[in-house]
Each structure stands twice: as structure tokens, then as C-alpha cells.
Design a protein around this motif. Sequence first.
Motif, mmCIF file in Angstrom:
data_model
loop_
_atom_site.group_PDB
_atom_site.id
_atom_site.type_symbol
_atom_site.label_atom_id
_atom_site.label_comp_id
_atom_site.label_asym_id
_atom_site.label_seq_id
_atom_site.Cartn_x
_atom_site.Cartn_y
_atom_site.Cartn_z
ATOM 1 N N VAL A 54 0.859 -1.182 0.000
ATOM 2 C CA VAL A 54 0.000 0.000 0.000
ATOM 3 C C VAL A 54 0.898 1.234 0.000
ATOM 4 O O VAL A 54 1.667 1.445 0.945
ATOM 5 C CB VAL A 54 -0.936 0.020 1.224
ATOM 6 N N LEU A 55 0.823 2.037 -1.044
ATOM 7 C CA LEU A 55 1.724 3.173 -1.218
ATOM 8 C C LEU A 55 0.992 4.503 -1.035
ATOM 9 O O LEU A 55 -0.193 4.620 -1.365
ATOM 10 C CB LEU A 55 2.351 3.145 -2.616
ATOM 11 N N LEU A 56 1.702 5.492 -0.531
ATOM 12 C CA LEU A 56 1.143 6.836 -0.347
ATOM 13 C C LEU A 56 1.613 7.759 -1.454
ATOM 14 O O LEU A 56 2.775 7.700 -1.875
ATOM 15 C CB LEU A 56 1.565 7.420 1.004
ATOM 16 N N ASP A 57 0.718 8.641 -1.907
ATOM 17 C CA ASP A 57 1.117 9.639 -2.891
ATOM 18 C C ASP A 57 1.553 10.928 -2.196
ATOM 19 O O ASP A 57 1.619 11.001 -0.965
ATOM 20 C CB ASP A 57 -0.002 9.898 -3.906
ATOM 21 N N ASP A 58 1.827 11.966 -2.963
ATOM 22 C CA ASP A 58 2.312 13.231 -2.403
ATOM 23 C C ASP A 58 1.327 13.854 -1.428
ATOM 24 O O ASP A 58 1.715 14.571 -0.495
ATOM 25 C CB ASP A 58 2.590 14.232 -3.529
ATOM 26 N N GLY A 80 -0.869 12.158 0.494
ATOM 27 C CA GLY A 80 -1.181 11.314 1.645
ATOM 28 C C GLY A 80 -2.279 10.311 1.397
ATOM 29 O O GLY A 80 -2.678 9.591 2.315
ATOM 30 N N ASN A 81 -2.804 10.245 0.169
ATOM 31 C CA ASN A 81 -3.780 9.219 -0.176
ATOM 32 C C ASN A 81 -3.047 7.922 -0.500
ATOM 33 O O ASN A 81 -1.911 7.943 -0.991
ATOM 34 C CB ASN A 81 -4.613 9.648 -1.382
ATOM 35 N N CYS A 82 -3.688 6.787 -0.238
ATOM 36 C CA CYS A 82 -3.007 5.513 -0.484
ATOM 37 C C CYS A 82 -3.641 4.746 -1.639
ATOM 38 O O CYS A 82 -4.810 4.929 -1.968
ATOM 39 C CB CYS A 82 -2.976 4.652 0.775
ATOM 40 N N ARG A 83 -2.815 3.896 -2.263
ATOM 41 C CA ARG A 83 -3.257 3.050 -3.366
ATOM 42 C C ARG A 83 -2.648 1.662 -3.220
ATOM 43 O O ARG A 83 -1.513 1.508 -2.783
ATOM 44 C CB ARG A 83 -2.832 3.619 -4.729
ATOM 45 N N LEU A 84 -3.410 0.643 -3.631
ATOM 46 C CA LEU A 84 -2.890 -0.714 -3.689
ATOM 47 C C LEU A 84 -1.907 -0.805 -4.846
ATOM 48 O O LEU A 84 -2.127 -0.204 -5.905
ATOM 49 C CB LEU A 84 -4.019 -1.727 -3.900
ATOM 50 N N ALA A 142 -14.576 10.432 -4.265
ATOM 51 C CA ALA A 142 -14.430 11.609 -5.130
ATOM 52 C C ALA A 142 -13.158 12.381 -4.802
ATOM 53 O O ALA A 142 -12.924 13.463 -5.340
ATOM 54 C CB ALA A 142 -15.645 12.526 -4.975
ATOM 55 N N GLU A 143 -12.338 11.828 -3.907
ATOM 56 C CA GLU A 143 -11.062 12.434 -3.497
ATOM 57 C C GLU A 143 -11.272 13.823 -2.891
ATOM 58 O O GLU A 143 -10.501 14.745 -3.122
ATOM 59 C CB GLU A 143 -10.095 12.485 -4.675
ATOM 60 N N MET A 144 -12.345 13.948 -2.094
ATOM 61 C CA MET A 144 -12.667 15.225 -1.463
ATOM 62 C C MET A 144 -12.437 15.214 0.045
ATOM 63 O O MET A 144 -12.815 16.154 0.734
ATOM 64 C CB MET A 144 -14.130 15.581 -1.762
ATOM 65 N N VAL A 145 -11.825 14.140 0.564
ATOM 66 C CA VAL A 145 -11.524 14.050 1.992
ATOM 67 C C VAL A 145 -10.027 14.282 2.189
ATOM 68 O O VAL A 145 -9.199 13.632 1.552
ATOM 69 C CB VAL A 145 -11.925 12.672 2.563
ATOM 70 N N ASP A 146 -9.675 15.229 3.044
ATOM 71 C CA ASP A 146 -8.269 15.533 3.299
ATOM 72 C C ASP A 146 -7.610 14.402 4.093
ATOM 73 O O ASP A 146 -8.113 14.016 5.160
ATOM 74 C CB ASP A 146 -8.129 16.841 4.080
#
Length: 460
Positions: free
Chosen positions: A227-231, A233-237, A368-372
Motif C-alpha cells: 500500500v503506497l502513499l502519494d504526495d 497522503g492518499n493511499c493506493r494498492l 471523489a477524493e474530497m476528503v483531506d
Amino acid sequence: MCDMGGLDNLIANTAYLQARKSSEGDLRELQKRRKSLSLPPPDVCRKEIKDTIILDFQSICVDQPIGRRQFRDFLKSVPEYLMVQELLDEIHDWELEEGSAKEQLLQSLVCAIQVKNTGQMYACKKLDKKRLKKKNGEKMALLEKEILEKVHSPFIVSLAYAYETKTHLCLVMTIMNGGDLKYHIYNVGEKGLEIKRVIFYSAQICCGILHLHSLNILYRDMKPENVLLDDNGNCRLSDLGLAVKVKEGQPINTRAGTNGYMAPEILKEENYSYPVDWFAMGCSVYEMIAAQTPFRDPKEKPNKDEVKRKTLEDPVTFNHPNFTPETKDICKLFLAKKPEERLGSRSNDDDPRKHNFFSSINFNRLEAEMVDPPFVPDPSVVYAKDIADIADFSEVKGIDFDEKDNKLFKRFATGAVPISWQQEIIDTGLYDELNDPNRQSSGKYSFSDGEKKSGVCSII
């Protein structure tokens, strides 16, 4: 032994930091390349588009980024359709309103790359062709690529391009510079994560797993390391190398996964399906809290047989003080020994997102990627182990390729993935440039003897 997690993050992060320090000469070169691009005449590509795109509303006006944009632009251009546009916007806003009720067998090298025509940054996973053939991993590499092509979720790394060089098969994917969750659990501050981060990451991971399952894909390698984090702070499998397509009438019983995260049915070599991902999810939630997996004592020397025994026989215990009642309950449900009693698998509509553990998450807004995110990685920090821990790859010798290998390599190297490419063109502003009626292009689009050529195609 080479630490691939550290190598992935170190190279991608440091190269990315360098690429962001673009000089004026680099910017001029990018502008020159973009000016050389032009769109092909409609009559040239119309037939090919009709033959390759699913002609329904969901595909053209929702899934395809350029199609979605053009559809909305069309609605705005016709006065009587303006109400339709406003209605779509209102429905979208309502669905996102606060309070609304409503996956290491194949070794690889990862580096950061930049697309010359757009400036977009990506991570490039390079698979050594000779190493693949030596380990009989060619078909697995092709399967990973084919699965990545189907996946379009903000919670799973996206495939943008697939190509080959003389020595490697290359997967160009979303760049993730925040490090993997395993690194954050054990190497950033105190061991373990704050509960608000555990809930946030678990929610995004659940959405990613559910997306894979909706496509009949079994992840089989869910663990914090993947599980990786982007710039932001969101994560992706990531790493879908062990993922497999679930086909009706074709049972899956191959042992696959990582020790400490494998479900009882895998360890017993029984037929298994989607519930194994939820078991691994339970192991991961537990690890994020306690900085250890549920069936392994960090004070004891690692022993696969003992971990297997505990997984099959022992009940899960919660000794860490940060386990809340909701966390204990969701872990117990995910870690049920019998798959039919496991959260996410008890019935056809058993959705883990409905558990009280996620009561603070608005999933419509999350998707929707609207949560910080509760944590934003420091852009000046490399979230990977020290370079001294990273060893070099040894050259694979005595491997020759035949026609069968070359055919598989060609099936792998299909170029750009349409939806990801469209999003890149829009995000980097190139779409607007190409469609500017006042734009003067130095590029030429020509074809002869039925061969079509475009300045857009030479990406990397």
C-alpha cells in the motif's frame, strides 16, 4: 538480499525531486514538443475509434475522461440542455454532501520517468526479460499488465503505458512518493499508526479491494508493504503480480500470498476466493495498530510453521492499548477462520464499509477524493530504507529468447492505456492546447500505405 521496497521508493522519490527542479531549458524543450503535436483528421481515426470503444453512455460519457468532458461541453452549448447539465451537477453535489446516507515473486526495478510531450511524472516498473524467462514468470507479467489495464480506481495504482526495450518489459504507472505503509508503521515516529490514519487508509484500501472484486479480480497479496502513499497522503494498492482472474467453474487453490497474511483456506490448500483478501485486510488493520501481525510474536524468531499453526488454531488477541472496541470487532470479523463467517463474505451485500469502524468516513466524498488525508508526506523526505541496505541486481546469463517469447513480449507492449492517457492529456493542459482553434502547430499528421503515424504516439 535486495530490499525491493526500499529500492522502489528511493529511486522514484529522488528522481522525482530532481525532475521537479526543471530548468528553463527543460521547459522550453517541453513547449517545443507540445507545439509539434497535432490531432489526426476525424475521418482518419473515426473507424478505429468505433471498432475499439464500447458504444454506450457509461463508457463514452462517464468512463472515458475526454468523452466525459466533451459530453459536458456539448450540454453547455445547447440552451435547452443546460438544465440537464445543472441537474447532473446537483446530483453529483448531493451524492458528495457531508452526512449523506447513502493485493514477491518477480523481481523488478522501479524508477521515476517523465513523459516528454506532457511533462507528466510516472513510476516505471522494469521487468528483466531474462530473469522472467528463467523463473517462468513471463505469463505472470503479462497477466499483471492485463489486469492493470482493466483497473481504474483512485485507490489502485493506474497503468498508463506498457512497452518493451531490448532487455526489459516496462509498466509505466502512477508515481507514489510517500512510501509504503510498512515503512510508516515501523520507521516513522513511534511504531504503529494513529487511529485516524488507520481508519482513513483502511477505508481507501477497502474501496480498492471492492473495485478489484467488482472486476472478478482476486488480489491475493494484501499487506501494508503493498500500500503506497502519494504526495498528498492518499493511499493506493500496488503490485498486482499475484492477482488472478476469478472464473466461474475454475476453482483457485494455488498457494499464493505472503506468510502471516494468508487465510486459513490457502494454508490448508483448499479452494478459495474473495474472502482471502478480507482476511489479509484484517491482518493489515491489526498491524497498522500494533506494529505486528496478529499471528506472529515479534519477540520470537520467525517460524513459518508456527505462524501457520497460530493462523489455523489460535484466536486473535488484542494486547495493544490502541485497539478500540470498533477496531477489535472489525479485526475479529475480518480474521474469522471460516470464509463464510468473514466480514465482506457473509452474504452478497455484506459491505465492510458499513461497519461502525468507518462511521467517521463519508465514502462518497472519499471516492471523489474530497476528503483531506490525516497525514501529508514531507516532499523533501525519502520514505525508504538507507541506500546501504539496497544491493545491485546480478546479470542473468545463459538465457536466449525464441519466437514464442517474442510473441508474448509484443502482446505486452501495447503502448498507452486509453483512459489513463486521456486523463494525462487533460491534467497537463495538452487537451485544451490541441483543441485551441487559434493554435498554430508545427506538427504533421500523415499516413501512407494504410500506416498511421502521429506525433503523440512517441511518448517515452
